[in-house]
Every structure is written in structure tokens, then in C-alpha cells.
Design a protein around this motif. Sequence first.
Motif, short mmCIF file in Angstrom:
data_model
loop_
_atom_site.label_atom_id
_atom_site.label_comp_id
_atom_site.label_asym_id
_atom_site.label_seq_id
_atom_site.Cartn_x
_atom_site.Cartn_y
_atom_site.Cartn_z
N TYR A 25 -26.77 25.83 32.63
CA TYR A 25 -27.83 25.20 33.40
C TYR A 25 -28.18 23.88 32.70
O TYR A 25 -28.58 23.89 31.54
N GLU A 26 -28.03 22.77 33.41
CA GLU A 26 -28.27 21.47 32.80
C GLU A 26 -29.14 20.60 33.72
O GLU A 26 -28.97 20.61 34.94
N ARG A 27 -30.05 19.87 33.09
CA ARG A 27 -30.84 18.85 33.78
C ARG A 27 -30.80 17.59 32.95
O ARG A 27 -31.03 17.62 31.74
N VAL A 30 -28.43 29.97 28.29
CA VAL A 30 -28.02 30.90 29.34
C VAL A 30 -27.08 30.19 30.29
O VAL A 30 -27.24 29.00 30.56
N GLN A 31 -26.10 30.90 30.80
CA GLN A 31 -25.14 30.33 31.73
C GLN A 31 -25.16 31.07 33.06
O GLN A 31 -25.36 32.29 33.09
N TYR A 80 -23.01 27.31 42.55
CA TYR A 80 -23.98 26.26 42.83
C TYR A 80 -25.35 26.84 43.14
O TYR A 80 -26.38 26.31 42.73
N SER A 81 -25.36 27.93 43.91
CA SER A 81 -26.63 28.55 44.29
C SER A 81 -27.40 29.04 43.07
O SER A 81 -28.63 28.86 42.98
N LEU A 82 -26.69 29.62 42.10
CA LEU A 82 -27.35 30.09 40.87
C LEU A 82 -27.93 28.92 40.10
O LEU A 82 -29.04 29.02 39.55
N LEU A 83 -27.21 27.80 40.07
CA LEU A 83 -27.70 26.63 39.34
C LEU A 83 -28.90 25.99 40.03
O LEU A 83 -29.89 25.65 39.39
N ALA A 99 -31.08 23.16 38.36
CA ALA A 99 -30.06 22.60 37.47
C ALA A 99 -29.03 21.82 38.28
O ALA A 99 -28.87 22.02 39.48
N SER A 100 -28.30 20.96 37.60
CA SER A 100 -27.31 20.12 38.24
C SER A 100 -26.08 20.93 38.65
O SER A 100 -25.66 21.84 37.92
#
Length: 272
Positions: free
Chosen positions: A81-83, A96-97, A141-144, A149-150
Amino acid sequence: MLTVLLAPLSMSQQVKQRVVQPVVYPDQPVEIVAVKVKGVPIKPKQKFDGGNDWLNGMTVTLKNVYDKPVAFVSVLVTAYYEREGRRSKQRDGMDVQAAIELMYGAQPPRPGEPAPPYMYPVQPGDTVDVVLSEAKRDELYSLLTEDDASTDIMELTVRVYSVFFEGDSETMWRTGRMLRRNPNDPNRWIPVKSGASLMQAARKPKLVAARFAAPTRSLQSYIDPDIPKCLYKDLGEINQSCTALDQWGHKCVWSNYVLANQTPKDAIAGSR
């Protein structure tokens, strides 16, 4: 008007440096032997150029290096998860991934369930491809996006996650360990018992670390199981529940015959 429409399109396809990080366990029965992005083989851990849709259709080639046919194999694909270029989601101080599974074959039925449709097993020495489809991409993508997150993923991690062998519904390999179905709860798995290590466990009580149990339901997030998560003492030959909970709220379970011969990094807790 045409210029306005084309500008966002070119930006959305901006090429950036991407990377696929494989995780390898000792003595795993199935190995990842190749990864292709847009039909082009890529080298593990080495950066390559890709647009933001680079992972769509990614192909992972698996090889059965065991001496038994493989009826089912799954590959765990994870992304942080990245922002704004920073990892944005942690639990207990750990990154966490988001996690999805790519699968081949069919898992054997639980006791009392009908057999799934037959799929030809992967014979020893043979290979099979699993593909990250549009549906799986959208799942990731949905989880991110649930965490804001990006979805412009810079790094993916891939690993062989679970393996079932043909004609054996009671044994499974998962993330570095052979497991057997818990006779008291067919939905749970415990490490395969070894008489020699059980005897050594009785002689060598000690404090050891265990990693969290693997989830028994669909994956939503993933914490690397190779990092020790909780400590508890080996008291003898009886399997005990520890007081720690995994990231899904299930209790860890430890087994003396496994913990007795493991270093703190390698010890494992099987799910109850």
C-alpha cells in the motif's frame, strides 16, 4: 478537444521503473522458473520499464521439482500500500501488503464434500503457466483503493504459496512447510509430525519465536511470515495454543516437534 483527450492518456501510460521480487523457500516442491511481462521475460529483482498497466497479463511459469504429481498450486502476488511514493499501511509496526492468489488445478475436497472437476496434474519435471488476468488485477486494485493507496504499482512480490499433491487430500505444502489436516478440525492444518524431532523437542525445551499462521479464508492483506511475530515457551510434547493472534484475529498454534529444531526466524505457527 482532441488534445485534451490525448494528454491524460499519455500520462496514464507513463513508463516507469518496475520490479518483481521473488521469494524462495528451501526445498519447495514447485519453483517459479520464469516471469513474463507483456510477453517479455524479465529478470528477478532487476528493474525494467513498464507503464501503469504493466502487471496485466503477467505470466508466471511454475515447474514441479518434486517426485509426486501436483494437483493444485497457487502463487501469492503481493503489492505494498503506497501513497505519494511511501508505504502507507502498517500493522504492529510492519508494512502490510495487498495479496491475491493465482491458481492452477483444484484443491482436494474437505471430508464429506464432493470432488471438484478433474484437472490434469503437473507431473514431476513439467511446467505450467498461471496468468494475472484482468479480474485478478482488478481484485488487487480494489484492495489498494480501499485504503486510498496507489494502483500504479512499482513493485510486486511473487512466491509459491500452497501445493497439493495428486491423490492426497490430507497433506499440503505451504510457505516452506509440509502440513497435515487437523483431525479435530478439517479446516485447519498443522505441521507434519516427525518422530525424531518430537523426541528432541522433549529434550530441549526453550524459548523460540513463531511466525503468524497463514489465513484460512480469502486473502485481503499479507504480512511477510518470515518475520518473527510472537514468543512463547516450548514446554514438552503436547501442542499448545499461544496467546498471540494473527492479523485475521485467529490464535497462533505451535508444535514442539517443529519449534525444537528451528531458529527464531524459521519457526512457524500452524493455523488452528
